[in-house]
Design an enzyme around this catalytic site. Structure first.
Site, PDB file in Angstrom:
ATOM      1  N   ASP A 153     -27.361  23.643   9.241  1.00 43.62           N
ATOM      2  CA  ASP A 153     -27.666  23.361   7.831  1.00 43.62           C
ATOM      3  C   ASP A 153     -27.023  22.080   7.327  1.00 43.62           C
ATOM      4  O   ASP A 153     -27.629  21.371   6.515  1.00 43.62           O
ATOM      5  CB  ASP A 153     -27.363  24.567   6.933  1.00 43.62           C
ATOM      6  CG  ASP A 153     -25.975  25.122   7.161  1.00 43.62           C
ATOM      7  OD1 ASP A 153     -25.193  24.458   7.860  1.00 43.62           O
ATOM      8  OD2 ASP A 153     -25.688  26.210   6.624  1.00 43.62           O
ATOM      9  N   THR A 203     -28.742  25.502  16.180  1.00 48.30           N
ATOM     10  CA  THR A 203     -27.339  25.928  16.105  1.00 48.30           C
ATOM     11  C   THR A 203     -27.247  27.306  16.725  1.00 48.30           C
ATOM     12  O   THR A 203     -28.183  28.084  16.633  1.00 48.30           O
ATOM     13  CB  THR A 203     -26.835  25.991  14.650  1.00 48.30           C
ATOM     14  OG1 THR A 203     -25.595  26.733  14.632  1.00 48.30           O
ATOM     15  CG2 THR A 203     -27.799  26.718  13.731  1.00 48.30           C
ATOM     16  N   GLY A 219     -22.921  20.647  16.016  1.00 46.19           N
ATOM     17  CA  GLY A 219     -22.561  21.294  17.274  1.00 46.19           C
ATOM     18  C   GLY A 219     -23.777  21.428  18.178  1.00 46.19           C
ATOM     19  O   GLY A 219     -24.847  21.812  17.712  1.00 46.19           O
ATOM     20  N   ASP A 238     -27.339  30.916  11.290  1.00 46.11           N
ATOM     21  CA  ASP A 238     -27.095  31.021   9.851  1.00 46.11           C
ATOM     22  C   ASP A 238     -27.983  30.056   9.058  1.00 46.11           C
ATOM     23  O   ASP A 238     -27.543  29.466   8.078  1.00 46.11           O
ATOM     24  CB  ASP A 238     -25.609  30.774   9.554  1.00 46.11           C
ATOM     25  CG  ASP A 238     -25.143  29.415  10.071  1.00 46.11           C
ATOM     26  OD1 ASP A 238     -25.906  28.769  10.828  1.00 46.11           O
ATOM     27  OD2 ASP A 238     -24.022  28.996   9.736  1.00 46.11           O
ATOM     28  N   ARG A 256     -19.198  31.035  12.721  1.00 46.35           N
ATOM     29  CA  ARG A 256     -18.663  30.503  11.457  1.00 46.35           C
ATOM     30  C   ARG A 256     -18.596  31.579  10.369  1.00 46.35           C
ATOM     31  O   ARG A 256     -18.022  32.631  10.594  1.00 46.35           O
ATOM     32  CB  ARG A 256     -19.478  29.287  11.006  1.00 46.35           C
ATOM     33  CG  ARG A 256     -19.280  28.080  11.957  1.00 46.35           C
ATOM     34  CD  ARG A 256     -19.780  26.828  11.320  1.00 46.35           C
ATOM     35  NE  ARG A 256     -21.195  26.992  10.943  1.00 46.35           N
ATOM     36  CZ  ARG A 256     -21.877  26.134  10.216  1.00 46.35           C
ATOM     37  NH1 ARG A 256     -21.305  25.032   9.782  1.00 46.35           N
ATOM     38  NH2 ARG A 256     -23.136  26.344   9.923  1.00 46.35           N
ATOM     39  N   ARG A 314     -20.837  15.063  14.658  1.00 46.40           N
ATOM     40  CA  ARG A 314     -20.737  15.361  13.226  1.00 46.40           C
ATOM     41  C   ARG A 314     -20.363  14.045  12.558  1.00 46.40           C
ATOM     42  O   ARG A 314     -19.337  13.459  12.890  1.00 46.40           O
ATOM     43  CB  ARG A 314     -19.674  16.420  12.962  1.00 46.40           C
ATOM     44  CG  ARG A 314     -19.926  17.730  13.695  1.00 46.40           C
ATOM     45  CD  ARG A 314     -18.844  18.764  13.384  1.00 46.40           C
ATOM     46  NE  ARG A 314     -18.837  19.782  14.426  1.00 46.40           N
ATOM     47  CZ  ARG A 314     -19.613  20.876  14.417  1.00 46.40           C
ATOM     48  NH1 ARG A 314     -20.449  21.066  13.430  1.00 46.40           N
ATOM     49  NH2 ARG A 314     -19.560  21.758  15.399  1.00 46.40           N
ATOM     50  N   ASP A 353     -25.340  29.579  15.626  1.00 40.59           N
ATOM     51  CA  ASP A 353     -24.811  30.537  14.650  1.00 40.59           C
ATOM     52  C   ASP A 353     -25.881  31.390  13.981  1.00 40.59           C
ATOM     53  O   ASP A 353     -25.575  32.414  13.392  1.00 40.59           O
ATOM     54  CB  ASP A 353     -24.002  29.799  13.575  1.00 40.59           C
ATOM     55  CG  ASP A 353     -22.807  29.082  14.152  1.00 40.59           C
ATOM     56  OD1 ASP A 353     -22.257  29.560  15.155  1.00 40.59           O
ATOM     57  OD2 ASP A 353     -22.414  28.034  13.605  1.00 40.59           O
TER      58      ASP A 353
END
Lengths: 322, 322, 322, 322
Positions: free
Chosen positions: B103, B126, B11, B130, B172, B72, B128
């Protein structure tokens, strides 16, 4: 006239606050007392009414929403309730009411004055721009720009991932927001309730682009329309044609935020004019701006006539997309 | 080292462009050729590779998305394909690869270097946040601010209509965006995948507010979480408790837009550092920023370790809401 | 007609890019070749001309500035140079020229067609809105909103410090930006070149507010006017009356930035109309939007007639400030 | 402890309101009364003090400025006045004071507690980021982003006109804002008080670009520095070298506006921590955030030690410009 009251009703729209400020200060300047009614007709029928002073509307011109709060009031559809509302206004010594809202709210205002004789002036306050008697409603320009700002962000992802995005904008049964936003964001296609939509032709156009070696990124603007779920159904249909569209429902962000310059100027002009019309003895009218002139229209016409979507905008969008 | 390549993957996130600019210029300044790979691993495996010059990255620092485009790539999960990718890099005379992504993308980079020996450096790109090994990922700060800007608009309507809004933010499986946004917008409650959520307690708190005569306007932030539909389910449950919440799914607007100052500075620092690490002979590492220092972490750790959500933020939000 | 050219000239304005996009695609749709001239008349007289294809104007609708670049060209005031320019256009097989710019640029276009017979259509592109023949120039609405956004920030400090701020906006000899911005930001006073300004009355009003115990925070909008330094002189005068005003010269931020929806729609409509007028054989005219209708006006009139500032806006601002 | 008071002092900064909200609610949650002091020390010395309830800080988290208003108070430099201030606090039953402001304001707090024994905790509230003991001051991140947003607009004109712009940002004697903004906007050069500036080298670099045929558009960021007028002097010098730079003094827009997510979270964390430290019996300290940890530093150190500008940022900017 010694005192007037004002209320905001229906979905809030950016520019209601500058309208409240303008009405309040214009009336105070003429020596008229001003009362603010909280929560629209819901507050009126329970007498939730406070006097407004000049300082109450200081530094609100730039704020979204409405300091008077707003509501959709089912009870006000009952003539008995409207009669009680008129009583409450009279008890407060209020000689006239200014209503800021969309066509539903203006219908209520029309019935109130017809049935009770309370003088009423309406202002068009809704983001949807679906009100006859004014080129733009208060809040429309802000909603268009808010949607555009969101879409300009979505476009970054659309380009980076060479993807089509379906973006649903507000507007209820009308395509005013969708058509403005569509041209302004360079949409591949605009889907509005007023016109037939040809999915095959869109898919063909996307496939042609890909065949030419051009990335098929793009934005399709969809007006929410009368029935929910249109955008999801379109996405499904596009998937059946081999596209993998992203879907964004912009939703309530379009209703809030600092009003644009246009909406603040419009609201300020209409607010001051509403006071002038009321003091001059007019009633049962909505004040709008048509071709840069203040225009008063009978509320009867506002309720019965439909503002027509300019077909040239939708055609222009078709002409200009690649 | 004579030449390096770079790609953006997964993304897109705001700040990828300043990272591309920084890597390109830092490498050119050291006399290294730079190649941009289009569409992430999808472009790599078909050799969609172009040389980048300094002027190619002029005036991109402020742009959302990624000029290299992103994707992706399922095919890259196949070791045979990764082997072919290494061949393609060698054919182009490319001595090392810098990968900007989340990741999943960094896992691909790890496998590529483990299996083929191609030196690889990763950067955390990203929204996110994360990713282990860095306080913030590139794009996180922008996404938080974009969500906040939207919520500040929604709040106008929430206040005007004295209504609760459930606002779903991205992230997410993690609550990083939700917890930052939640504190920053003064949320009544934050729902994140990491912690249990007590609907009864929320409803009780809302009912108490109303009983005290306070308007029950408010914002509840919901992290999208692993399974779609959480926010709608919450809305239904709230309705069953007599609330009438509005629902907004912010969606893809959080992925685009001009990167914030923080993301541009972070991306610029990490990009230049990535080039330095690669030229110094390091590989199989991700470059992050931890406590204001550049830190290199083995990709193996990045993949295996999970960044923990700071529980103090969620508690703080509980403490500070009214 | 087989080919047309277009250029942007004078100070850049937000909306020039959507105009370039609209002209290009509208002409291509009619089977006409399109050439872009770089750097306005400066590029024309050295033949800095490139063919534009549909993809050259993809994804520019949301960008400030002008992809064709712009310039103020002294040399073009010389008829000999204009004659050479016509030659260059003919050598490129260009049958007509569309010029986007302010009144200086449109004067050049008028002389070019008068002297050489090259068909010319003008579009009003300037933030100042000081062009006859159109309600709004392309860029005006964006400049107003940019100024407002800045002033909304300044207001935070004005309120927190209970201080008056003098804010200077652009507009050259005209007060169009100042009067729109002034109403929209709730200014205490608007100083425009078109009207006398009474400093004593302002100081009296500020002193009265203080005497009433109201904080004397406020914004005074000053149009830059024909001679620089007006705002500083006003600040000095206010200081002599015991005020401690802050001063902000907004400057060039008003010329850039993403165009608003209004400017994008206006530019798109005018661009397509310019092509239609040119293909229909018209020349020496500017296309504007008056009362929501496309209107063509002789360039002679554009140059000679002055757009009058609406006095009601300045009066309304006086009425509405506290 | 039964009651605490809080005030905001010095130049307002975005994030003061979330700090006020956090302090108020954190203290109320612990059963402590909270008093807000208006206009900083100026209000304290005249006893302009009001009790704050939870609802007083509702919906302020997103607002720029400070609801408590702020001031620079010369009188507070007098120990006699500070003694009176302590008396006033005691009369109101206030057991401790939290001060949000820059180093001048924190110096006053230090003297107050040293001389009178009134417990004092400070929070770093200034856009300039020139306070020791915290990575970022409250307001810094917002100011950087506001400056960037303005510069991104100026860049549109810089590119369209191929022109250099000198942009002056705030920061008093420090280059923190300038260096962050400089990297983030891709500046050609950053001029900060902490480092020598080489005008010849800049002119040479611009001339080289032109010689290579590249347009010499660009942004030079100038920190305002200790003496006013630096940017104008630089512009004059550039003109003597044949450049025609534009000049923009961003000014007070940098002090206002909705705080960013970072500033809101920082202010919320520091505010709650300040209450905790005060209730735990600490005094004469400032609470900051260093490497993502809450850190308390003696006010003596805050006053004496200077936060050093990270030289790597200025070097990085040099490395990354074209």
């Amino acid at each position: 006239m010694r005192a007037i009251a004002l209320l905001t009703s229906g979905g809030d729209s950016p520019g209601m606050n500058p309208a409240v400020r303008s009405i309040t200060r214009a009336a105070l300047n003429q020596g008229i007392k001003v009362f603010g009614i909280n929560r629209g007709y819901s507050g009126l029928i329970i007498g939730d009414i406070t006097e407004l002073h000049s300082s109450d509307v200081t530094n609100i011109v730039q704020r979204g929403g409405t300091i008077l709060k707003s509501d959709r009031c089912e009870a006000f559809k009952d003539p008995v309730v409207r009669n009680q509302a008129a009583e409450i206004l009279r008890e407060h010594g209020i000689d006239g009411l200014i209503v800021i809202g969309g066509d539903g709210s203006l219908s209520g205002a029309h019935l109130l004055t017809q049935e009770t004789g309370i003088p009423v002036i309406g202002l068009p306050g809704t983001i949807d721009n679906d009100v006859y008697g004014t080129d733009d409603t208060i809040g429309f320009d802000t909603a268009v720009n808010t949607a555009l700002e969101a879409i300009d962000k979505i476009r970054d992802t659309a380009i980076s991932h060479e993807r089509i995005f379906l973006v649903e904008v507000m507007g209820r049964n009308s395509g005013h927001i969708a058509s403005q936003v569509g041209i302004a964001c360079g949409a591949e296609m605009i889907v509005v309730p007023e016109y037939e939509f040809n999915l095959e032709s869109l898919c063909f156009s996307l496939a042609t682009q890909r065949a030419r070696g051009e990335g098929s990124s793009g934005i399709i603007i969809v007006a929410e329309g009368p029935r929910p779920g249109l955008t999801s159904r379109l996405a499904t249909q596009l998937e059946e044609h081999g596209e993998k569209p992203g879907v964004c429902i912009l939703g309530h962000i379009q209703r809030g935020g600092r009003p644009t310059g246009h909406d603040r100027v419009l609201a300020s002009c209409l607010g001051a004019a509403a006071v002038n019309y009321m003091l001059a003895g007019f009633s049962d009218m909505m004040i709008g701006m048509v071709n840069n002139e203040i225009v008063a229209t009978n509320l009867q016409d506002i309720i019965e006539k439909k503002k027509v979507l300019n077909p040239q905008l939708v055609e222009l969008a078709q002409l200009l997309h690649k």
